[in-house]
Design a protein around this motif. Structure first.
Motif, PDB file in Angstrom:
ATOM      1  N   VAL A  61      43.547  30.847 -17.465  1.00 27.59           N
ATOM      2  CA  VAL A  61      43.093  29.675 -16.724  1.00 27.59           C
ATOM      3  C   VAL A  61      44.279  29.036 -15.993  1.00 27.59           C
ATOM      4  O   VAL A  61      44.168  28.623 -14.852  1.00 27.59           O
ATOM      5  N   LYS A  62      45.425  28.967 -16.695  1.00 22.53           N
ATOM      6  CA  LYS A  62      46.606  28.393 -16.051  1.00 22.53           C
ATOM      7  C   LYS A  62      47.747  29.410 -16.058  1.00 22.53           C
ATOM      8  O   LYS A  62      48.657  29.336 -16.895  1.00 22.53           O
TER       9      LYS A  62
ATOM     10  N   GLU B 240      51.524  28.173 -16.000  1.00 19.71           N
ATOM     11  CA  GLU B 240      52.051  27.647 -17.257  1.00 19.71           C
ATOM     12  C   GLU B 240      52.316  28.743 -18.269  1.00 19.71           C
ATOM     13  O   GLU B 240      53.271  28.699 -19.037  1.00 19.71           O
TER      14      GLU B 240
ATOM     15  N   LYS C  12      51.865  28.447  -9.815  1.00 23.69           N
ATOM     16  CA  LYS C  12      51.160  27.270 -10.322  1.00 23.69           C
ATOM     17  C   LYS C  12      50.071  26.791  -9.362  1.00 23.69           C
ATOM     18  O   LYS C  12      49.052  26.278  -9.789  1.00 23.69           O
TER      19      LYS C  12
END
Ligand code: GDP
Length: 295
Positions: free
Chosen positions: A68-69, A72, A17
């Motif tokens: 992008v993440k 997640e 993360k």
């Protein structure tokens, strides 16, 4: 419950993360920690290994590296795999037949008698059934009294044959009695032993044979980890049951039984017991359990 697993999984995702750019090595390291967390939760080694391999394949297939993440995205993949491991969808009990006959099996102390009471209450209120409880645990006199007390609390009659040591006869007579009295649901509690033995298995198989239950539920204490899974396998080989009830999930359970049972015996978990009280029963939803595990 699952506090340890929850904490360890959270820690293993932290690294991903925080990372701006992640590499295949980061993913491999994270998954190593996920695997360790599963093993610590008493998940069977093979299941933990296959689990992390599948997650890795999906992560690379879904281009987590360029997401992008990425953190997640990984959590989502792990969540979906955990839910899948526990069966994916919730499976209802079979309520066919008049009366519907449900047989409750499991080791002594697993929570069978308590669950029989909980299930009677649940189906009485949720499905407007008129249940009859049957005291088939003939070796433990306290079990009969216990069921009677539970029956009184929920206003459900309990069929007993004092002094009888013949569960097959009791179960058959109880179904006849239920038909006469207009009960559309019969829940048969059975005798358990502290460990699996041939006599117990023969007896419960004979009850199954005699009453052809519409649903056989295997009750197991979730605190017993991999033993729970092994016991489930033996009961299933013998009885071919329809579903699992995991009890004592309110305790300090590590989660291994909940995560492993489905893939070992290929039968769904249908209910979980979350306390000693009669309303401490939940229908099992794999997705919700995965949410809880991931916090
Ligand atoms: P049986 O021998 O399989 O019929 O087991 P019992 O129904 O007598 O339960 C054994 C013990 O476990 C009793 O003290 C119950 O109150 C307790 N018990 C059953 N289910 C649960 C549960 O979901 N949570 C907790 N904490 N205790 C439970």
């Amino acid at each position: 419950m699952f506090e340890n697993l929850n904490e360890k999984l959270e820690r293993s995702f932290k690294m991903l993360k925080g990372q701006g750019r992640i590499t295949e090595i980061n993913i491999a390291e994270t998954l190593k920690e996920v695997r360790r967390a599963l093993l610590d939760a008493d998940v069977n080694y093979k299941i933990a290994k296959t689990f992390t391999e599948t997650v890795k394949e999906k992560a690379l297939g879904q281009d987590v590296l360029s997401a992008v993440k990425p953190g997640e995205m990984m959590v989502k993949i792990v969540h979906d795999e955990l839910a899948g491991l526990m069966g994916g969808k919730s499976v209802d009990i079979n309520m066919q037949g008049n009366p519907t006959v449900i047989l409750i099996a499991g080791l002594q102390g697993s929570g069978k008698t308590t669950f029989s009471g909980k299930l009677a209450k649940h189906l009485k209120t949720k499905k407007a059934k008129n249940p009859l409880l049957v005291a088939g645990d003939v070796y433990r006199p306290a079990a009969i009294d216990q069921l009677k007390v539970l029956g009184e609390q929920i206003n459900v009659p309990v069929y007993t044959e004092e002094g009888s040591k013949e569960p097959v006869k009791i179960a058959k007579a109880a179904i006849k009695y239920a038909k006469e009295k207009g009960h559309n649901l019969v829940i048969v509690d059975t005798a358990g032993r502290l460990a699996i033995d041939e006599e117990m298995m023969n007896e419960i198989a004979a009850v199954k044979e005699a009453v052809s239950p519409h649903e056989i539920l295997f009750v197991v204490d979730s605190m017993t980890g991999q033993d729970a899974v092994n016991t489930a396998k033996e009961f299933n080989d013998r009885l071919d049951f329809d579903g699992v009830v995991l009890t004592k999930l309110d305790g300090d359970t590590r989660g291994g039984a909940a995560l492993s049972i489905r893939s070992v015996v290929n039968k769904p978990i249908k209910f979980v017991g979350t306390g000693e009280k009669l309303d401490a029963l939940d229908v099992f939803y794999p997705e919700r359990m995965a949410d809880r595990i991931l916090g």
